[in-house]
Design an enzyme around this catalytic site. Structure first.
Site, PDB file in Angstrom:
ATOM      1  N   TRP A 127       0.975  -1.332  -0.055  1.00  0.00           N
ATOM      2  CA  TRP A 127      -0.031  -0.203  -0.116  1.00  0.00           C
ATOM      3  C   TRP A 127       0.926   1.193   0.145  1.00  0.00           C
ATOM      4  CZ3 TRP A 127      -2.263   2.634   4.828  1.00  0.00           C
ATOM      5  CH2 TRP A 127      -2.912   3.609   4.647  1.00  0.00           C
ATOM      6  N   ASP A 208      -0.755  -5.600   8.977  1.00  0.00           N
ATOM      7  CA  ASP A 208      -1.724  -4.662   8.512  1.00  0.00           C
ATOM      8  C   ASP A 208      -3.123  -5.355   8.185  1.00  0.00           C
ATOM      9  OD1 ASP A 208      -3.157  -2.604   7.676  1.00  0.00           O
ATOM     10  OD2 ASP A 208      -1.886  -1.749   6.477  1.00  0.00           O
ATOM     11  N   ALA A 210      -6.760  -5.161   7.070  1.00  0.00           N
ATOM     12  CA  ALA A 210      -7.431  -4.182   6.784  1.00  0.00           C
ATOM     13  C   ALA A 210      -8.657  -4.736   6.092  1.00  0.00           C
ATOM     14  CB  ALA A 210      -7.092  -3.180   5.533  1.00  0.00           C
ATOM     15  N   LYS A 243     -13.379  -1.015   6.118  1.00  0.00           N
ATOM     16  CA  LYS A 243     -14.029  -2.077   4.989  1.00  0.00           C
ATOM     17  C   LYS A 243     -15.202  -2.784   5.520  1.00  0.00           C
ATOM     18  CE  LYS A 243     -10.199  -0.252   3.180  1.00  0.00           C
ATOM     19  NZ  LYS A 243      -9.334   0.541   3.810  1.00  0.00           N
TER      20      LYS A 243
END
Length: 395
Positions: A127, A208, A210, A243
């Site tokens: 990212w 991470d 997400a 999300k």
């Protein structure tokens, strides 16, 4: 003094959003911005979120600050969702943060406090904001190979070879599931090999997470994180609710720091609280309280899980449809990897000039490295994208 400021490099995705808005074509398609959209092109408020907010408005009696770490019930609920019973709770320190981005930033800050000499290793690609934040902080970074452009799958041999260079105390940043921007995930066996090499090298994993629930389901998407967190003495986990709960604008995230011994947890928690105080004092609470209500109420949780499964299934259906359409048009299995990828993103392996032709000639907007958001499609636009890809490659 402001006359000394220099222009900062434009964010490529935000610039793409502006270009899309300025395009007058009515049949244009936005596959750039990283938010979920349904078949009507809307990012909906989930049913359970609406109900939890309704109850919150009716019952909340104060808007006073929460603690520096946020509401402890939020941390407990999220730790349960992500880690289950795999790590003893007394080894986990946690703080609420403004979204997953805030969790990443505070995770990097904690790592720097603990080891100013640590290098942060990031997947190539990752990212873009990971590298942007680290560069701004002045933290040393290195990359490890991750994505094989030829196969559009994980370059695992390259990854392992590069991780052999990790030094003791370095931070290795991993994606918990639904790798952004590629959509290519490690297998369970590969996760085990990564754990072995990080243990051997004395590195600290930072995960991470997400997109839990967007790939293979809530439990399956947590498997890699649970395996790493339970096997390693120390671990950082930056989690986002944007999300899977659809609360993008509420900026709801959590940073967890797992210590090797429970006796270290109070000091770790104190440092996390300190970082929150220095950065924004008290974290936002509305989204965190809504998430807590959903995760702790059986009826709300059941409805949330059902709707999240609908979201996940819709993206898998779009993947299958696009892979099938491209197979029909190309008479090959070149794009079969699209159905194997997970989450919102796939990186198609197209040269930047082909991506530009797709935009210019067909009004389809994706990032220049050919990362596309599968949730920007619907059953009617999939054929158009497939035709645009084939036409642009032939041009």
């Amino acid at each position: 003094m402001f006359d000394r400021l220099q222009d900062q490099p434009a964010d490529k995705i935000l610039a793409l959003m502006q270009a899309f808005k300025a395009d007058p074509r009515e049949d244009k398609i936005d596959l750039g911005v990283g938010v979920y959209r349904n078949a009507e092109g809307v990012t909906p408020v989930m049913r359970a979120v609406k109900e939890a907010e309704r109850r919150l408005v009716e019952t909340q009696e104060t808007k006073a600050y929460t603690g520096l770490a946020g509401d402890p019930a939020f941390a407990d609920a999220m730790i349960g969702l992500i880690l289950g019973e795999t790590v003893a709770r007394d080894r986990i320190a946690a703080i609420a943060t403004p979204g997953g981005t805030g969790a990443c930033r505070q995770g990097f800050e904690l790592a720097r406090l603990a080891n100013p000499d640590a290098t942060v290793w990031c997947s190539d690609p990752t990212w873009p904001n990971h590298l942007s934040i680290l560069k701004f902080m002045g933290m040393p970074t290195r990359t490890y190979r991750y994505f094989d452009e030829a196969t559009a799958l994980v370059d695992f041999d390259g990854m392992i070879a590069d991780l052999e260079g990790v030094a003791s105390g370095d931070i290795v940043l991993l994606h918990g599931c639904c790798h952004n921007p590629t959509g290519a995930n490690l297998t369970d066996e590969q996760v085990g090999r990564v754990i072995a090499i990080l243990t051997e090298r004395g590195a600290v994993p930072m995960i991470d997470l997400a997109y839990q629930g967007f790939g293979d389901g809530l439990e399956a998407d947590a498997a890699a994180t649970r395996a790493i967190a339970s096997a390693m003495p120390e671990c950082l986990i930056a989690a986002s609710c944007s999300k899977n709960f659809g609360v993008y604008r509420e900026r709801t995230g959590l940073l967890m720091a797992i210590s090797a011994d429970a006796s270290d947890t109070p000091t770790t928690q104190g440092n996390l609280n300190f970082l929150n105080r220095q950065t924004y004092s008290f974290p936002p609470d509305h989204g965190a309280r809504v998430v807590t209500m959903i995760l702790t109420d059986p009826d709300l949780r059941a409805d949330w899980e059902a709707e999240l499964e609908e979201v996940r299934s819709s993206m898998l259906d779009l993947r299958d449809q696009l892979a099938g359409e491209l197979a029909r048009l190309t008479n090959s299995d070149r794009y079969a990897f699209i159905a194997r990828h997970r989450g919102m993103f796939s990186r198609l392996g197209l040269p930047s000039e082909v991506v530009e032709r797709i935009r210019a000639d067909h009004g389809v907007y994706m990032v220049g490295d050919s990362r596309m958001n599968i949730a920007g499609l619907n059953s009617e636009t999939v054929p158009k994208l497939a035709q645009a890809i084939v036409a642009a490659e032939k041009a």
